[in-house]
Scaffold this active site. Sequence first.
Site, PDB file in Angstrom:
ATOM      1  N   HIS A 122      -0.255   2.985  -2.226  1.00 27.57           N
ATOM      2  CA  HIS A 122       0.624   3.037  -3.402  1.00 27.57           C
ATOM      3  C   HIS A 122       0.013   2.252  -4.566  1.00 27.57           C
ATOM      4  O   HIS A 122      -0.095   2.763  -5.694  1.00 27.57           O
ATOM      5  CB  HIS A 122       1.987   2.459  -3.024  1.00 27.57           C
ATOM      6  CG  HIS A 122       3.006   2.535  -4.107  1.00 27.57           C
ATOM      7  ND1 HIS A 122       4.108   3.365  -4.050  1.00 27.57           N
ATOM      8  CD2 HIS A 122       3.115   1.864  -5.298  1.00 27.57           C
ATOM      9  CE1 HIS A 122       4.836   3.217  -5.142  1.00 27.57           C
ATOM     10  NE2 HIS A 122       4.261   2.307  -5.914  1.00 27.57           N
ATOM     11  N   GLU A 123      -0.395   1.027  -4.299  1.00 28.32           N
ATOM     12  CA  GLU A 123      -0.899   0.180  -5.381  1.00 28.32           C
ATOM     13  C   GLU A 123      -2.275   0.628  -5.851  1.00 28.32           C
ATOM     14  O   GLU A 123      -2.612   0.466  -7.029  1.00 28.32           O
ATOM     15  CB  GLU A 123      -0.919  -1.288  -4.939  1.00 28.32           C
ATOM     16  CG  GLU A 123       0.415  -1.822  -4.448  1.00 28.32           C
ATOM     17  CD  GLU A 123       1.573  -1.609  -5.419  1.00 28.32           C
ATOM     18  OE1 GLU A 123       1.320  -1.479  -6.635  1.00 28.32           O
ATOM     19  OE2 GLU A 123       2.728  -1.564  -4.957  1.00 28.32           O
ATOM     20  N   HIS A 126      -1.813   3.082  -8.541  1.00 28.28           N
ATOM     21  CA  HIS A 126      -1.593   2.411  -9.834  1.00 28.28           C
ATOM     22  C   HIS A 126      -2.916   1.904 -10.412  1.00 28.28           C
ATOM     23  O   HIS A 126      -3.165   2.042 -11.618  1.00 28.28           O
ATOM     24  CB  HIS A 126      -0.631   1.237  -9.654  1.00 28.28           C
ATOM     25  CG  HIS A 126       0.751   1.642  -9.246  1.00 28.28           C
ATOM     26  ND1 HIS A 126       1.296   2.855  -9.569  1.00 28.28           N
ATOM     27  CD2 HIS A 126       1.704   0.970  -8.540  1.00 28.28           C
ATOM     28  CE1 HIS A 126       2.527   2.934  -9.088  1.00 28.28           C
ATOM     29  NE2 HIS A 126       2.796   1.804  -8.450  1.00 28.28           N
TER      30      HIS A 126
END
Length: 241
Positions: A122-123, A126
């Site tokens: 997920h990160e 980003h």
Amino acid sequence: MSDEEVKPPIPEENWGYDLYPERRGGRYKAPVSKILLGEGRENIDRLKCESRVWSCIQKSPLVKLMMSALKSSGCEIDISRHISCETCAPSVSGGYDPERNQVVVCQNMATSEGIVQSVLTHEFIHMFDYCNNHLDFKNLEHLACTEVRAANLTHCSFISAMFQGDASPIKIAKAHQDCVKTRAAHSIVAVRQISEEEARKIVDKVFDKCYGDLEPIGRRIRRNSLDMQKAYMERFVYGYD
């Protein structure tokens, strides 16, 4: 510019930094009840977290794919520099700090390799959006876009109802889109001091464009499937080593 047009700086806590107290030299203060239950052992938690991070980097197809994509985009990961295990507020399991270009894995929430894999993937999405797509996360529309992409690619699995009755692919697609919108809005609310209604409006505004962007994974990952392995094997299509 007139005095009326001058806006005061937005406090750091409005960017979500208060959820990661170690980011700014602070320290998370665990409730007395948790300390008595043995949950205040930060050093032990950190070692466990770092071990799980290392294991995911070695074994997880999704994590390896994201690291390959970041490297190909000129943002190669240095594990000791770009990943940090820290104690966070219990409302989050991880985060991305664009000012330090660093992924935070919340060691007090990283209780399994599965959770750590989810956080890292997920990160890293980003980080990829910040590095490759040049998104500004202090812009709420940019933030909404990257949250939509992260939820779309890794969190909201397609429902298997089409094989269990009268559910149609159209209903399944709508359920997936609704899941992505809800997760993205909740993520925005968690790190910005805005209402869920405001967050949903921003998500709706950017949704169509950002939902259709599947790079760098190339597919929406379904649970209990071979999608992770397939995505990793197909990385060369996108030019990732």
